[in-house]
Design a protein around this motif. Structure first.
Motif, PDB file in Angstrom:
ATOM      1  N   PHE A 186      44.671  48.866  45.264  1.00 11.73           N
ATOM      2  CA  PHE A 186      45.964  48.730  45.933  1.00 11.73           C
ATOM      3  C   PHE A 186      46.847  47.652  45.315  1.00 11.73           C
ATOM      4  O   PHE A 186      47.933  47.393  45.828  1.00 11.73           O
ATOM      5  N   GLY A 187      46.380  47.052  44.237  1.00 14.69           N
ATOM      6  CA  GLY A 187      47.149  45.984  43.615  1.00 14.69           C
ATOM      7  C   GLY A 187      47.724  46.375  42.271  1.00 14.69           C
ATOM      8  O   GLY A 187      47.409  47.434  41.723  1.00 14.69           O
ATOM      9  N   THR A 188      48.539  45.503  41.753  1.00 11.74           N
ATOM     10  CA  THR A 188      49.156  45.741  40.444  1.00 11.74           C
ATOM     11  C   THR A 188      48.313  45.175  39.310  1.00 11.74           C
ATOM     12  O   THR A 188      48.437  45.609  38.171  1.00 11.74           O
ATOM     13  N   THR A 189      47.443  44.216  39.629  1.00 12.97           N
ATOM     14  CA  THR A 189      46.609  43.560  38.635  1.00 12.97           C
ATOM     15  C   THR A 189      45.500  42.796  39.349  1.00 12.97           C
ATOM     16  O   THR A 189      45.581  42.578  40.569  1.00 12.97           O
ATOM     17  N   LEU A 190      44.468  42.418  38.598  1.00 11.04           N
ATOM     18  CA  LEU A 190      43.435  41.541  39.141  1.00 11.04           C
ATOM     19  C   LEU A 190      43.653  40.098  38.712  1.00 11.04           C
ATOM     20  O   LEU A 190      42.876  39.213  39.085  1.00 11.04           O
ATOM     21  N   ASP A 191      44.696  39.852  37.939  1.00  6.04           N
ATOM     22  CA  ASP A 191      45.010  38.481  37.540  1.00  6.04           C
ATOM     23  C   ASP A 191      45.468  37.677  38.748  1.00  6.04           C
ATOM     24  O   ASP A 191      46.172  38.192  39.622  1.00  6.04           O
ATOM     25  N   PHE A 192      45.069  36.408  38.775  1.00  9.76           N
ATOM     26  CA  PHE A 192      45.491  35.542  39.873  1.00  9.76           C
ATOM     27  C   PHE A 192      47.005  35.369  39.836  1.00  9.76           C
ATOM     28  O   PHE A 192      47.569  34.893  38.852  1.00  9.76           O
ATOM     29  N   THR A 193      47.640  35.761  40.934  1.00 11.14           N
ATOM     30  CA  THR A 193      49.088  35.688  41.032  1.00 11.14           C
ATOM     31  C   THR A 193      49.445  35.048  42.369  1.00 11.14           C
ATOM     32  O   THR A 193      49.099  35.586  43.430  1.00 11.14           O
ATOM     33  N   TYR A 194      50.094  33.914  42.305  1.00  5.42           N
ATOM     34  CA  TYR A 194      50.440  33.222  43.549  1.00  5.42           C
ATOM     35  C   TYR A 194      51.329  34.122  44.401  1.00  5.42           C
ATOM     36  O   TYR A 194      52.348  34.643  43.944  1.00  5.42           O
TER      37      TYR A 194
END
Length: 495
Positions: A186-194
């Motif tokens: 359900f996300g755009t990426t698994l990178d940590f994004t504040y």
């Protein structure tokens, strides 16, 4: 590829493996090897963090492996990584010096220091992870690398504690993995994004499912942060040598659990999606219960290390409670208490270890009159106790004040319950810590007082780390305004 990020992770892992293969017979050679590896690792980690801040957060990245799509094992330093990285890299060498003396009576030192050194690199991998996949990888490796230290004595109690630690940790990680799968779907990426990574166009209609997934992942990562009712492994792990207990309870494992929950909440699901929902109420209630439960159990526990372990259970949920407020002020309070608790609790465990090392006594009721017999150890223990209670201007007060202020500002009903839990826990903390101090300095009339050389302070290898930690606590306390201002910038997503 920026190898400067990889070096502080790879070097101690290779050094630890090398020590296990080499297995030196000379204690001096082993100590020089381990301390050199620890100091170089610390220098490399600090250098990487300084460079990252000097040239801009996020400019220093390192991709180790790239899989299908946007999945990768990669490293990056941001504000939150800097806080956890500094805690680990500054406290680990002190633990090494302390361990050189303490482990003399434990045996199997090559095995211990081999995994001790490997764990240093793995925990820095947790700190410097740039996405959830990398965090999960190092999170699992941390369980495996610290397990041999928990089971170091290899007796029945140690094996039981190790088995329990493994089952709890792997089970928790499984729930955390499920949460990561939902973020990937359900996300755009698994990178940590504040602010979170959820794609709201995909979320529509699945809000309840995602919030349930968050709760599961929260408790999954929360296992290592000793959230009730998944805290049972932590007190039992106190059978490990005291340097291991210090790392587990103050620096590495439990702080990695707290750090992962921060990432999950603020950099994964996002506070805007969670704030005001049933998910927030559930996790806030769990932290409030744990705060009171841990403190009450600490008061009832006569074993000194287990008392400190239950104290850790409670204080970790101070941090988690502040995280669940889901505001920048809440994250500021969590980071503040995370820093101060690490310094205070490791000093308390070092004191407990010094008592055990010199006298073999492990119970509170055995410490009558130790204040005069072990002036340095009990002096540091007293200072740490007062700081943990939250007496101003010491660090424990700064953390609790930030947390309570952030809680009141939210106006959430469960936030007020949490504040009440903090107040009750502070009272209980005063009771279970000062009980030890009073026994040490004001023994019962007629008690036979301990005398040297049976009971005395340890040598400089154990005293120097204690004095450094006390000095660090004083400096941090006096500079708490500056520290909190820096942490506030991180909590607001500015760095």
């Amino acid at each position: 590829m920026n190898y400067l990020l990889l070096l502080p992770i790879l070097l101690p892992i290779l050094a630890g493996v090398g020590l296990l293969i080499w297995a030196p017979k000379s204690r001096r050679a082993r100590e020089v090897y381990v301390l050199t590896a620890a100091l170089i690792t610390t220098a490399l980690a600090l250098c990487a963090m300084i460079v990252s801040w000097r040239y801009g957060i996020g400019t220093l990245t390192c991709t180790l492996l790239r899989f299908h799509g946007n999945l990768s094992v990669s490293l990056r330093i941001d504000g939150a990584a800097t806080v956890f990285g500094c805690i680990v890299s500054l406290l680990w060498p002190l633990t090494a010096v302390y361990s050189f003396e303490y482990m003399k009576h434990e045996g199997a030192e090559n095995r211990f220091f081999g995994f001790f050194t490997i764990s240093y690199g793995v925990v820095l991998g947790v700190a410097f992870s740039s996405n959830f996949l990398t965090l999960y990888l190092f999170y699992e490796l941390m369980t495996l690398s610290t397990l041999p230290m928990v089971m170091h004595s290899m007796d029945q109690k140690a094996r039981y504690a190790g088995k329990k630690y493994l089952i709890y940790s792997l089970s928790g990680a499984a729930f955390a993995f499920i949460g990561m799968v939902f973020l990937m779907s359900f996300g755009t990426t698994l990178d940590f994004t504040y602010g979170g990574v959820l794609d709201m166009t995909k979320v529509v209609g699945s809000e309840k499912t995602l919030r349930v997934a968050f709760i599961g992942a929260f408790f999954g990562f929360g296992v290592k942060a000793a959230i009730f009712p998944f805290h049972g492994w932590l007190p039992d792990a106190s059978v490990a040598p005291t340097p291991v207990s210090a790392l587990l309870h103050a620096v590495a494992v439990v702080k990695a659990g707290v750090f992962a929950v921060m990432r999950l909440t603020y950099y994964g699901f996002g506070t805007d999606f969670l704030r005001g929902s049933f998910a927030q109420s559930v996790v806030m209630a769990a932290t409030a219960i744990t705060i009171v439960y841990g403190s009450a159990k600490a008061l009832r526990t006569p074993h000194l290390k287990r008392r400190l372990a239950y104290s850790t259970v409670s204080n970790l949920s101070y941090i988690l409670f502040s995280v669940t407020l889901m505001t920048p002020a809440g994250l500021t309070g969590a980071l503040t208490h995370m820093v101060f608790h690490a310094v205070i609790k490791i000093s308390l465990f070092f004191c407990a270890g010094a008592i055990i090392y010199k006298t073999g006594k492990e119970y509170v009721y055995d410490l009558e009159g130790y204040g005069k017999a072990m002036p340095v150890v009990m002096g540091v223990f007293t200072f740490g106790s007062v700081a943990l209670m939250g007496v101003p201007p010491l660090g424990g007060f700064a953390g609790k004040w930030c947390i309570a202020s952030a809680a009141v500002a939210t106006g959430h009903p469960m936030a007020y319950v949490g504040v009440a839990a903090l107040i009750l826990s502070t009272l209980l903390t005063t009771l279970y810590m000062m009980t030890v101090v009073v026994r040490a300095y004001f023994p019962i009339r007629g008690t036979e007082l301990p005398k040297a050389p049976e009971v005395e302070d340890p040598n400089y290898r154990m005293k120097v780390p204690l004095l450094i930690l006390v000095t660090a606590c004083v400096v941090l306390s006096l500079g708490s305004n500056t520290l909190i201002s820096a942490l506030r910038q991180i909590a607001e997503g500015l760095v």
